[in-house]
Motif scaffolding. Structure first.
Motif, PDB file in Angstrom:
ATOM      1  N   PRO A 132      51.450  29.680  33.521  1.00  0.00           N
ATOM      2  CA  PRO A 132      50.852  29.703  34.859  1.00  0.00           C
ATOM      3  C   PRO A 132      49.323  29.604  34.770  1.00  0.00           C
ATOM      4  O   PRO A 132      48.696  30.272  33.941  1.00  0.00           O
ATOM      5  CB  PRO A 132      51.269  31.064  35.417  1.00  0.00           C
ATOM      6  CG  PRO A 132      52.434  31.505  34.591  1.00  0.00           C
ATOM      7  CD  PRO A 132      52.215  30.903  33.235  1.00  0.00           C
ATOM      8  N   ASN A 186      62.833  25.060  27.604  1.00  0.00           N
ATOM      9  CA  ASN A 186      63.202  26.214  28.409  1.00  0.00           C
ATOM     10  C   ASN A 186      64.690  26.504  28.299  1.00  0.00           C
ATOM     11  O   ASN A 186      65.486  25.620  28.012  1.00  0.00           O
ATOM     12  CB  ASN A 186      62.790  25.997  29.867  1.00  0.00           C
ATOM     13  CG  ASN A 186      63.495  24.806  30.480  1.00  0.00           C
ATOM     14  OD1 ASN A 186      64.663  24.885  30.818  1.00  0.00           O
ATOM     15  ND2 ASN A 186      62.778  23.683  30.610  1.00  0.00           N
ATOM     16  N   THR A 193      64.092  25.684  41.746  1.00  0.00           N
ATOM     17  CA  THR A 193      62.676  25.641  42.113  1.00  0.00           C
ATOM     18  C   THR A 193      62.526  25.175  43.553  1.00  0.00           C
ATOM     19  O   THR A 193      61.729  25.732  44.319  1.00  0.00           O
ATOM     20  CB  THR A 193      61.879  24.739  41.156  1.00  0.00           C
ATOM     21  OG1 THR A 193      61.916  25.305  39.847  1.00  0.00           O
ATOM     22  CG2 THR A 193      60.436  24.578  41.601  1.00  0.00           C
ATOM     23  N   ALA A 253      54.348  31.764  39.725  1.00  0.00           N
ATOM     24  CA  ALA A 253      53.931  31.946  38.331  1.00  0.00           C
ATOM     25  C   ALA A 253      55.122  32.277  37.439  1.00  0.00           C
ATOM     26  O   ALA A 253      55.249  31.742  36.326  1.00  0.00           O
ATOM     27  CB  ALA A 253      52.872  33.041  38.235  1.00  0.00           C
ATOM     28  N   GLU A 254      56.002  33.140  37.923  1.00  0.00           N
ATOM     29  CA  GLU A 254      57.175  33.502  37.123  1.00  0.00           C
ATOM     30  C   GLU A 254      58.101  32.305  36.933  1.00  0.00           C
ATOM     31  O   GLU A 254      58.675  32.120  35.854  1.00  0.00           O
ATOM     32  CB  GLU A 254      57.904  34.682  37.770  1.00  0.00           C
ATOM     33  CG  GLU A 254      57.113  35.979  37.611  1.00  0.00           C
ATOM     34  CD  GLU A 254      57.762  37.176  38.279  1.00  0.00           C
ATOM     35  OE1 GLU A 254      58.872  37.040  38.833  1.00  0.00           O
ATOM     36  OE2 GLU A 254      57.139  38.258  38.248  1.00  0.00           O
ATOM     37  N   ARG A 255      58.249  31.474  37.945  1.00  0.00           N
ATOM     38  CA  ARG A 255      59.090  30.275  37.810  1.00  0.00           C
ATOM     39  C   ARG A 255      58.443  29.291  36.830  1.00  0.00           C
ATOM     40  O   ARG A 255      59.140  28.664  36.019  1.00  0.00           O
ATOM     41  CB  ARG A 255      59.313  29.610  39.178  1.00  0.00           C
ATOM     42  CG  ARG A 255      60.238  28.418  39.127  1.00  0.00           C
ATOM     43  CD  ARG A 255      61.640  28.806  38.734  1.00  0.00           C
ATOM     44  NE  ARG A 255      62.491  27.624  38.619  1.00  0.00           N
ATOM     45  CZ  ARG A 255      63.733  27.647  38.207  1.00  0.00           C
ATOM     46  NH1 ARG A 255      64.308  28.791  37.879  1.00  0.00           N
ATOM     47  NH2 ARG A 255      64.433  26.535  38.131  1.00  0.00           N
ATOM     48  N   THR A 256      57.137  29.155  36.886  1.00  0.00           N
ATOM     49  CA  THR A 256      56.413  28.286  35.950  1.00  0.00           C
ATOM     50  C   THR A 256      56.695  28.709  34.521  1.00  0.00           C
ATOM     51  O   THR A 256      57.001  27.873  33.661  1.00  0.00           O
ATOM     52  CB  THR A 256      54.901  28.350  36.240  1.00  0.00           C
ATOM     53  OG1 THR A 256      54.674  27.907  37.584  1.00  0.00           O
ATOM     54  CG2 THR A 256      54.107  27.497  35.279  1.00  0.00           C
ATOM     55  N   GLN A 257      56.623  29.993  34.271  1.00  0.00           N
ATOM     56  CA  GLN A 257      56.882  30.521  32.931  1.00  0.00           C
ATOM     57  C   GLN A 257      58.338  30.301  32.529  1.00  0.00           C
ATOM     58  O   GLN A 257      58.632  29.922  31.404  1.00  0.00           O
ATOM     59  CB  GLN A 257      56.504  32.006  32.885  1.00  0.00           C
ATOM     60  CG  GLN A 257      56.461  32.621  31.503  1.00  0.00           C
ATOM     61  CD  GLN A 257      57.834  33.063  31.035  1.00  0.00           C
ATOM     62  OE1 GLN A 257      58.691  33.452  31.818  1.00  0.00           O
ATOM     63  NE2 GLN A 257      58.035  32.996  29.728  1.00  0.00           N
ATOM     64  N   ALA A 258      59.271  30.488  33.453  1.00  0.00           N
ATOM     65  CA  ALA A 258      60.693  30.299  33.151  1.00  0.00           C
ATOM     66  C   ALA A 258      61.001  28.853  32.776  1.00  0.00           C
ATOM     67  O   ALA A 258      61.914  28.591  31.981  1.00  0.00           O
ATOM     68  CB  ALA A 258      61.547  30.721  34.349  1.00  0.00           C
ATOM     69  N   SER A 301      45.701  30.391  35.314  1.00  0.00           N
ATOM     70  CA  SER A 301      45.103  31.697  35.598  1.00  0.00           C
ATOM     71  C   SER A 301      43.596  31.626  35.443  1.00  0.00           C
ATOM     72  O   SER A 301      43.065  30.685  34.866  1.00  0.00           O
ATOM     73  CB  SER A 301      45.692  32.772  34.677  1.00  0.00           C
ATOM     74  OG  SER A 301      45.454  32.437  33.332  1.00  0.00           O
ATOM     75  N   ASP A 334      53.012  35.174  42.775  1.00  0.00           N
ATOM     76  CA  ASP A 334      53.704  35.826  41.675  1.00  0.00           C
ATOM     77  C   ASP A 334      55.036  35.132  41.391  1.00  0.00           C
ATOM     78  O   ASP A 334      55.379  34.876  40.229  1.00  0.00           O
ATOM     79  CB  ASP A 334      53.916  37.307  41.995  1.00  0.00           C
ATOM     80  CG  ASP A 334      54.412  38.079  40.796  1.00  0.00           C
ATOM     81  OD1 ASP A 334      53.739  38.054  39.740  1.00  0.00           O
ATOM     82  OD2 ASP A 334      55.482  38.711  40.902  1.00  0.00           O
ATOM     83  N   GLU A 335      55.784  34.799  42.430  1.00  0.00           N
ATOM     84  CA  GLU A 335      57.058  34.116  42.254  1.00  0.00           C
ATOM     85  C   GLU A 335      56.867  32.728  41.648  1.00  0.00           C
ATOM     86  O   GLU A 335      57.641  32.308  40.769  1.00  0.00           O
ATOM     87  CB  GLU A 335      57.794  34.031  43.592  1.00  0.00           C
ATOM     88  CG  GLU A 335      58.254  35.379  44.102  1.00  0.00           C
ATOM     89  CD  GLU A 335      58.850  35.324  45.497  1.00  0.00           C
ATOM     90  OE1 GLU A 335      59.057  34.220  46.039  1.00  0.00           O
ATOM     91  OE2 GLU A 335      59.128  36.405  46.044  1.00  0.00           O
TER      92      GLU A 335
END
Length: 181
Positions: free
Chosen positions: A91, A17, A147, A81-86, A93, A78-79
């Motif tokens: 995420p 990352n 996080t 999931a976005e942190r997981t991706q970052a 699903s 949503d927040e």
């Protein structure tokens, strides 16, 4: 529909990352965040169901209350999931994957009386709150303060919503029950 079948990242892989969080630490946090994400969606669907099926003298305020609660959960998901991706993760699903991954359990398809539904919701909120605290502690211990901060913000809203369920479940009410049945 595209016929291209190139997988860019396996669902269970955590890639390097740009946040410069060590791979091993990122994997642990992504794992915890995916559990939180799955839990959020189980709660979301249960709250949505209750929004749809609530009846009785307090229908409208409860209908609106459930809507606000599931919207809060959806925003938090949503927040997360976005942190997981970052962090280099994918995420979790899809309903089946989320249900499998969650540590909380959907009450089922049956419709219960409002008090039972809300007691089930409050129980799930409690379990999720405990899980979030564990995730915050993990993130802090691994040096992922962003996080931890994000999860603290989500925890505040989750605790507030859970506390509102507790208020609804108190025995004091202005609604009169029928004297004779």
């Amino acid at each position: 529909m595209s016929t291209q079948k190139t997988v860019r990242q396996s669902a269970d892989a955590v890639e390097e990352n740009s946040l410069r969080l060590d791979q091993d630490k990122a994997e642990q946090i992504v794992d915890a965040l995916n559990t939180e994400l799955a839990n959020a969606y189980v709660l979301y669907h249960q709250l949505k169901k209750h929004h749809w099926v609530v009846e009785g003298a307090e229908f409208l305020p409860l209908h609106e209350f459930f809507e606000e609660a599931y919207e809060n959960v959806e925003e938090a998901a949503d927040e997360i999931a976005e942190r997981t991706q970052a962090l280099g993760g994918v995420p979790v699903s899809g309903p089946a994957n989320q249900e499998k991954r969650a540590t909380v359990e959907f009450e089922g398809e049956d419709v219960y009386d409002i008090r039972t539904m809300m007691e089930n919701d409050l129980e799930m909120y409690g379990d999720i709150i405990e899980s979030m605290r564990d995730t915050i502690e993990l993130a802090d211990n691994l040096g992922d303060y962003a996080t931890a901060e994000l999860m603290r913000e989500i925890l505040v809203t989750t605790e507030e919503d859970g506390h509102h369920f507790e208020h609804y479940l108190e025995d004091d009410t202005l609604v009169l029950e029928e004297a004779t049945k």
